[in-house]
Design an enzyme around this catalytic site. Structure first.
Site, PDB file in Angstrom:
ATOM      1  N   CYS A   1       0.808  -1.228   0.000  1.00  0.00           N
ATOM      2  CA  CYS A   1       0.000   0.000   0.000  1.00  0.00           C
ATOM      3  C   CYS A   1       0.836   1.270   0.000  1.00  0.00           C
ATOM      4  O   CYS A   1       0.301   2.362  -0.167  1.00  0.00           O
ATOM      5  CB  CYS A   1      -0.933   0.015   1.209  1.00  0.00           C
ATOM      6  SG  CYS A   1      -0.018   0.137   2.761  1.00  0.00           S
TER       7      CYS A   1
ATOM      8  N   CYS B   1      -0.872  -4.973   6.650  1.00  0.00           N
ATOM      9  CA  CYS B   1      -0.725  -3.764   7.475  1.00  0.00           C
ATOM     10  C   CYS B   1      -0.149  -4.115   8.845  1.00  0.00           C
ATOM     11  O   CYS B   1       0.699  -3.398   9.378  1.00  0.00           O
ATOM     12  CB  CYS B   1      -2.068  -3.085   7.672  1.00  0.00           C
ATOM     13  SG  CYS B   1      -3.048  -2.988   6.178  1.00  0.00           S
TER      14      CYS B   1
HETATM   15 FE1  FES Z   1      -1.453   0.665   4.320  1.00  0.00          FE
HETATM   16 FE2  FES Z   1      -2.925  -0.597   6.038  1.00  0.00          FE
HETATM   17  S1  FES Z   1      -3.490  -0.002   4.037  1.00  0.00           S
HETATM   18  S2  FES Z   1      -0.911   0.048   6.307  1.00  0.00           S
END
Ligand code: FES
Length: 206
Positions: free
Chosen positions: A34, A105
């Site tokens: 992400c 995450c």
């Molecule tokens: Fe990036 Fe959770 S979506 S740390």
């Protein structure tokens, strides 16, 4: 997405947020999935190797912040060896569960703690900076969590072979064709390995 009350509590009021000036150990990690980042700062007693203070800063989501909050609570007062053993599973259990889709995450928070401990060890001559080898690949594969059970693919014996030859990482997996997480696992392996300059190519067979 359903978060447990504990995740929400730690997200709304995270513990140990901030920075330590002149930390003994420090790591900043970004998630390949992400792009979010988390930093962990350590103050370690050099005689006892106990983590006396620990802080984090995160630009991640609720799962990431809640995991960083709980693992920094768990690590405080522990020796660096004990803190290194804090697993993704232990953090998820302490938070009454995390949604599988948000696994990367929370893994990011756990990895960052381990890297900060490693940084302390290297800076204090307790360990040598690692040379890249097949073991580095295996260590990375241990961070790839199979979403359905929440354990890593090495523990689950999904890795039949891992090797490194002439700049090529070779990984042979045991995952049935009909497994719906097959492609996710392969993609996560690539994300974990592709930032190593030593790796020129990644070959995954299943
Ligand atoms: Fe990036 Fe959770 S979506 S740390």
């Amino acid at each position: 997405m359903q978060y447990s009350q504990k995740v929400l509590d730690h997200f709304m009021k995270p513990h140990n947020v901030g920075k330590i000036e002149n930390p003994d150990g420090l790591a900043t990690e970004g998630s390949p999935a992400c792009g979010d980042q988390v930093s962990i700062f350590l103050k370690v007693n050099p005689d006892t190797q106990v983590i006396e203070d620990i802080k984090f800063q995160s630009y991640g989501c609720a799962s990431n912040i809640a995991t960083a909050s709980i693992i920094t609570d768990m690590a405080k007062g522990k020796t660096i060896d004990e803190a290194r053993q804090i697993s993704w599973k232990a953090a998820a259990d302490a938070l009454d569960g995390l949604p599988p889709v948000k696994m990367h995450c929370s893994v990011l928070a756990v990895d960052t703690l381990r890297k900060a401990i490693r940084d302390y060890e290297v800076k204090h001559q307790l360990a040598n900076a690692e040379e890249f080898s097949k073991d580095t690949i295996i260590e990375e594969l241990k961070k790839v969590i199979y979403p359905q059970v929440g354990e890593d693919i090495v523990t689950l014996k999904m890795v039949k072979y891992a090797g490194f030859e002439d700049g090529v990482a070779i990984i042979d997996l045991e995952i049935p064709k009909f497994d719906k997480y097959r492609d996710n696992v392969a993609e996560e392996i690539r994300e974990h390995l592709e930032h190593y300059p030593e790796i020129k190519d990644i070959k995954i067979t299943m």
